[in-house]
Design a protein around this motif. Structure first.
Motif, PDB file in Angstrom:
ATOM      1  N   GLY A 234      28.052  38.533  -7.739  1.00 44.51           N
ATOM      2  CA  GLY A 234      28.448  38.220  -6.371  1.00 44.51           C
ATOM      3  C   GLY A 234      27.548  37.187  -5.719  1.00 44.51           C
ATOM      4  N   ASN A 235      26.252  37.326  -5.898  1.00 44.73           N
ATOM      5  CA  ASN A 235      25.291  36.388  -5.322  1.00 44.73           C
ATOM      6  C   ASN A 235      25.460  35.007  -5.948  1.00 44.73           C
ATOM      7  OD1 ASN A 235      23.159  35.557  -3.686  1.00 44.73           O
ATOM      8  ND2 ASN A 235      21.600  36.270  -5.099  1.00 44.73           N
TER       9      ASN A 235
ATOM     10  N   SER B 141      28.152  33.814  -7.404  1.00 39.91           N
ATOM     11  CA  SER B 141      29.447  33.279  -6.971  1.00 39.91           C
ATOM     12  C   SER B 141      29.368  32.679  -5.573  1.00 39.91           C
ATOM     13  CB  SER B 141      30.511  34.371  -6.979  1.00 39.91           C
ATOM     14  OG  SER B 141      30.800  34.761  -8.284  1.00 39.91           O
ATOM     15  N   THR B 142      28.697  33.367  -4.673  1.00 45.65           N
ATOM     16  CA  THR B 142      28.571  32.885  -3.291  1.00 45.65           C
ATOM     17  C   THR B 142      27.866  31.539  -3.248  1.00 45.65           C
ATOM     18  OG1 THR B 142      28.552  35.132  -2.431  1.00 45.65           O
ATOM     19  CG2 THR B 142      27.582  33.427  -1.024  1.00 45.65           C
TER      20      THR B 142
ATOM     21  N   THR C 223      22.952  38.615  -9.478  1.00 48.66           N
ATOM     22  CA  THR C 223      24.182  39.396  -9.527  1.00 48.66           C
ATOM     23  C   THR C 223      25.367  38.425  -9.539  1.00 48.66           C
ATOM     24  OG1 THR C 223      24.458  39.536  -7.135  1.00 48.66           O
ATOM     25  CG2 THR C 223      23.127  41.284  -8.207  1.00 48.66           C
TER      26      THR C 223
END
Length: 99
Positions: A44-45, A47-48, A42
């Motif tokens: 978000g994952n 990016s983190t 994903t």
């Protein structure tokens, strides 16, 4: 060679990211959506984990525009490439020692 594995790279997602970026030539970059697609992560994952790699100075994150469209490019830094090489060498040594 250190006997411990780099904790920044050792997390499974960050290992996958680093391994994929290591397949690029030293002067190459990959667009964020392409890396996301290749790793099936994903946004978000991804990016983190990229943020953690950037904090360790293992990746560069370049935000730019193509026309009016924002684009993010990613690449391993020389430090990141060296960390990945050290990580894989340490891993090979641990595996050889277990045989």
């Amino acid at each position: 060679m250190s006997e411990s594995l780099d904790p920044v790279i050792h997390a499974a997602a960050r290992l996958r990211i680093t391994a994929k970026l290591a397949t690029l030539d030293a002067d190459e970059q990959i667009a964020f959506p392409r890396l996301q697609q290749l790793l099936e992560m994903t946004a978000g994952n991804l990016s983190t984990h990229l943020q953690r790699l950037e904090e360790a100075e293992y990746v560069t994150i370049e935000k730019t525009h193509q026309g009016r469209t924002p684009v993010t490019y990613l690449a391993l830094t020389p430090r990141g490439r060296r960390a990945f090489e050290d990580y894989t060498a340490t891993l090979r040594g641990l595996i050889a020692g277990a045989s």
